[in-house]
Structures are given as C-alpha cells and as structure tokens.
Design an enzyme around this catalytic site. Structure first.
Site, PDB file in Angstrom:
ATOM      1  N   GLU A   1      16.717  -2.535  70.031  1.00 44.04           N
ATOM      2  CA  GLU A   1      17.729  -2.795  69.006  1.00 44.04           C
ATOM      3  C   GLU A   1      19.024  -3.222  69.696  1.00 44.04           C
ATOM      4  O   GLU A   1      19.612  -2.451  70.457  1.00 44.04           O
ATOM      5  CB  GLU A   1      17.965  -1.545  68.163  1.00 44.04           C
ATOM      6  CG  GLU A   1      18.838  -1.775  66.958  1.00 44.04           C
ATOM      7  CD  GLU A   1      18.189  -2.636  65.874  1.00 44.04           C
ATOM      8  OE1 GLU A   1      18.926  -3.132  65.004  1.00 44.04           O
ATOM      9  OE2 GLU A   1      16.947  -2.829  65.895  1.00 44.04           O
TER      10      GLU A   1
ATOM     11  N   ASP B   1      20.527  -0.416  61.561  1.00 43.06           N
ATOM     12  CA  ASP B   1      19.557   0.501  62.164  1.00 43.06           C
ATOM     13  C   ASP B   1      18.515   0.932  61.133  1.00 43.06           C
ATOM     14  O   ASP B   1      17.322   1.025  61.433  1.00 43.06           O
ATOM     15  CB  ASP B   1      20.279   1.721  62.739  1.00 43.06           C
ATOM     16  CG  ASP B   1      21.326   1.328  63.771  1.00 43.06           C
ATOM     17  OD1 ASP B   1      20.977   0.586  64.701  1.00 43.06           O
ATOM     18  OD2 ASP B   1      22.485   1.745  63.635  1.00 43.06           O
TER      19      ASP B   1
END
EC number: 2.7.1.147
Length: 497
Positions: free
Chosen positions: A297, A481
């Site tokens: 990420e 997220d």
C-alpha cells in the site's frame, strides 16, 4: 356531495400511505403496494432514490458483490501504526500558553515557538501541512496535554493498523498486526487483531492533527478555509523499526496474505538510509514463502528519488499487488518518466484513459511476465469519483466483485452508514470516457444498472466502477486503506501464483 366526500377520503388515505412510506421505509414493499392498489390510485411510488442513478448503481453492486470461492483465512499486516489525536489547533495552542505572532514556515519543528509560527503560517493560508517535531521531550509534553484534552478524539492511525482494523471486521479472518503499538493504540484496536509481544512498546506514537474551521479566528488571525496541521515525533515508523519483527512473525503465524505499508514514512531519512532500508525490505520479502501474495500500500510522497528507488530497487517485482490513489499514480509516473509524466497535476476528476495508460505501463514495465522475474500482477487504483482494478491475465479471480466492493465501502465509510444511503451520495464519475489516450481505446458510456466496465489490453484486464461519493463525509482519514482492504477481501488469487 358524496362524490366530493369519496375524493376527499381517497386523498386523505393517499396522504396517509405516503406518510407511512416516509416514516416506515423498512415496511415490506409488497404491503405498501397492496395498500396503495386497494385505493385504485395507480402504481405505488418508488422508494426514495431507488429509481435514481445512485439507487440503480447501489442495487447493481449488491447483486455483483459475491465472496470468492477461495478465501483468505489469515492476513498479516505491517509495519506503520500510530494514534491519531484530532483536536482544535487554536484551543491546544492557547492551552500551551501561546499567542499568534508572525507566521513562519519551518521544515522541522524544534520548539513550541516553532510550532506556533508554523501553525499561524498555514492557518493564515488555510493550507494543510505536516511537519516533524525533532525535540522528543517537548513533543511528548505537548502530546500528553493534547491527548488529555477534553475534546480530543483518538483514532487508529497508520496505513497498516487501519488496513488490519478493516480486515478484523470480518470475524472469520485471523489478523496479525506488526507495528509500534503502545497502550492507547492497543486499546483502540479490534479484539480480532493479534499484536505480537515484540511489537508492543510502552509509549504510543502520537500524530497530532490540529484542525481549524473556515472563518475561525485566533486574535487577529482568521482562517480562509478549513484544514489541518499535522506534526509528530515518529522515529519508529520513520525507520520502519518493526520490519524485522514483522517478517520473523510470519513463520509462526503462516498467513495466506501479507500486506505491507509504511515505505513513505522514510521520506525524512537520509538517502543512504533509504537505499539501505529498501534493500533490507527486498531481502525480507524474499523470505516470505512462495505462493503467499504480498500487497504493497503506497501513500502520499514528495521525494521522487525515494519513489523511483521503490520502483527500481526490486521492491515492485517482489510484491504481488499495489494499492494507490491518483496523486501517488501520477507522482510514480513523473518519478520514472512514464506515460503522461509531463502532467504537473490532475485537473478535476482524473482522465480514465490517462490513468489506464499509466496502470498498463506499470504492469508492462514491472509486472509479471514470462521474460521477467516479477510477481507484480495486480494494481488497485482509487480516486474520489471512480476505481480501477488492473490485473495481469491468469493470476486473479473475482475482480469484478472486488472493485465493486472497494467502491461501495468508500461510500458507506465516508458517510458512516452500514449500507449505501442514496440520499447522501452522488455520482461524480464521467458519464463517458476513453479507455486509453495513447492508443485507439474504446469509448465507454456509463450505465448505472451495469456499473462495472471491463476491457482488455495486451494481456492486462481492467475493471472500472464509479464511486457513490458521500455529499457530507463524516471522516475521510483511512478511506484509501479501507478501500484496498475491502478489494483484497473479495479477491481470489490463483494457486499457481
């Protein structure tokens, strides 16, 4: 007279049915239709928003989003974690005994006076900023005062912790989180998140988020826009201190999915430290058993050399999947002179064809192929108005459901609702778009009843869906997220990976 009374009764009954419909929307539709038709007043009205583009899109998503045949059981997430402390900047600085003077930017904060000057500088402009506070003792004194402030709100912070928290909402998943976890963060985490003892520390890593509202005044100072000023003394996350603990925990935990984040936290480190740490990241990733996918990420960055090193120092080939937004995607292309890198910034909603070209370039230049030793085969791109999942053919399944699930959670989490509330969201995606700007792409016209659009390009599949954007978001921190976690939750990787 009788005719008038009959019409009046029908009118009152129709009004009553309308009130019942508005006050009790959960009443079965069949009951309402039956009551309405008994009055012989024509077809019953549709529920609010159900026939709108937003309503049709939400209903289509619900039909498309199905769990994959092969599901994750154990997910390991690392390595950045902290506590976000959100409060009024003006009230905190007043509590610290500070008064607004002449604003001045500081690339690094060393004292309370530096904090006051930097806050005044950015509040006066209504601009967001984030700074490192170098004096440990002074920062901890300020953090303690802020944390105990009556109006202070404490949230789970850090990409890894936020992704772990989202996964933990699924009770059938076991979640391991490795990161600097202090007492407050441990308290905030879901009970389903397991933190190894080596990750626990006596003091939390606090990120102080000082908010101010549009028009808010502090003596002679007045904010033109609402925004926030963030500062921290976060050495653990900046050095990725928990990387080795994370990797050493994997052997015992035996995850079937690994999620890594926090590389952007190294921006404040020296170039030599960054290069050395990235090599250690690659070495650590190589220790993860073959066949266990690794998702990386990305997050906001300003250091082009660090971004270029992440791409070229074997980090991209060592991971299976990427998650990123429009700023990170363009910055990535600019850092490596990729397609459309001459764009200085996006103008409004990012052009779908331009985004598609950059995603295709990443997978073609750095992705999995017969001639390249790379595992990268999936990219989950998200921007406010739409999402795209790009995958190398033959490695992933259920991506139609995955991209829809990621977009759906963007609407529900931003509005803080369990399901999509069509009255509180709006469709902002382009009505039509081209799938490429560099090649002869296809022209697509958006149909809310069929919200996921798929196309192919030289062995790469694209799945696009619009987002139902929350009109009045409750909280947007950690939204990216949550999107990536939800997309991964509904994804299925082929066993031969």
């Amino acid at each position: 007279m009788a005719l008038w009374r009959g019409s009046a009764y029908a009118g009152f009954l129709a009004l009553a049915v309308g009130c019942v419909f508005l006050l009790e929307p959960q009443l079965p539709g069949s009951a309402l239709r039956s009551l309405w038709s008994s009055l012989q007043l024509g077809p019953a009205p549709a529920p609010p928003g159900a026939g709108s583009p937003e309503g049709r899109l939400a209903a289509a998503w619900d039909a498309l989003i199905v769990r994959p045949a092969r599901r994750w059981r154990r997910v390991a997430v690392g390595v950045n974690a902290c506590v976000d402390v959100v409060l009024s900047g003006v009230k905190l600085l007043r509590a610290l005994g500070l008064s607004p003077g002449n604003g001045k930017d500081h690339s690094e904060l060393r004292s309370r006076n530096d904090l006051e000057e930097a806050f005044v500088h950015f509040m006066g402009k209504g601009a967001a900023a984030e700074r490192f506070f170098s004096d440990k003792e002074t920062f901890h004194d300020i953090a303690q005062i802020a944390s105990e402030f009556p109006e202070a709100q404490h949230y789970v912070g850090g990409n890894a912790a936020l992704i772990g928290q989202k996964f933990a909402a699924n009770s059938d998943l076991k979640v391991l989180l490795c990161g600097p976890v202090g007492p407050k963060l441990h308290e905030l985490l879901d009970d389903n998140v397991f933190v190894p003892p080596e990750s626990l520390q006596e003091v939390d890593e606090f990120h102080l988020i000082l908010e101010y509202q549009a028009g808010e005044e502090w003596d002679q100072l007045k904010a033109p826009h609402a925004n926030r000023f963030i500062f921290s003394h976060d050495l653990s996350n900046g050095a990725m201190n928990m990387l080795e603990v994370f990797v050493s925990s994997l052997e015992e935990f035996q995850p079937d999915l690994v999620v890594l984040s926090g590389l952007h936290m190294m921006e404040g480190q020296s170039k030599e430290f960054q290069r050395k740490r990235l090599l250690e990241v690659v070495t650590s990733l190589s220790d993860i058993p073959t066949g266990v996918p690794v998702h990386l990420e990305l997050a906001s960055m300003t250091n082009k050399e660090l971004m270029s090193n992440i791409m070229h120092q074997q980090v991209f080939p060592a991971v299976t999947s990427l998650g990123l937004n429009e700023q990170e995607l363009l910055f990535l292309s600019q850092s490596a002179s990729g397609p459309h890198s001459s764009l200085s910034s996006w103008n409004g909603v990012p052009d779908v064809g331009v985004v598609s070209d950059i995603l295709f370039w990443i997978l073609k230049e750095h992705g999995k192929s017969e001639s390249r030793a790379s595992d990268l085969s999936r990219i989950h791109f998200h921007t406010l108005a739409y999402h795209i999942l790009a995958t190398v053919d033959g490695h992933w399944a259920n991506q139609l459901a995955a991209v829809a699930a990621g977009a759906r959670v963007a609407g529900t989490q931003a509005c803080a609702t369990e399901t999509i509330d069509t009255r509180r969201v709006s469709l902002k995606a382009p009505h039509e778009f081209m799938t490429s700007r560099l090649e002869a792409g296809s022209r697509v016209v958006l149909n809310p009843s069929e919200p996921v659009v798929a196309w192919h390009r030289e062995g790469v599949s694209f799945h696009f869906t619009p987002v139902l954007v929350c009109k009045d978001p409750v909280r947007t921190v950690g939204l990216g997220d949550a999107i990536s976690a939800e997309g991964l939750f509904y994804s299925e990787v082929h066993p031969h990976l």
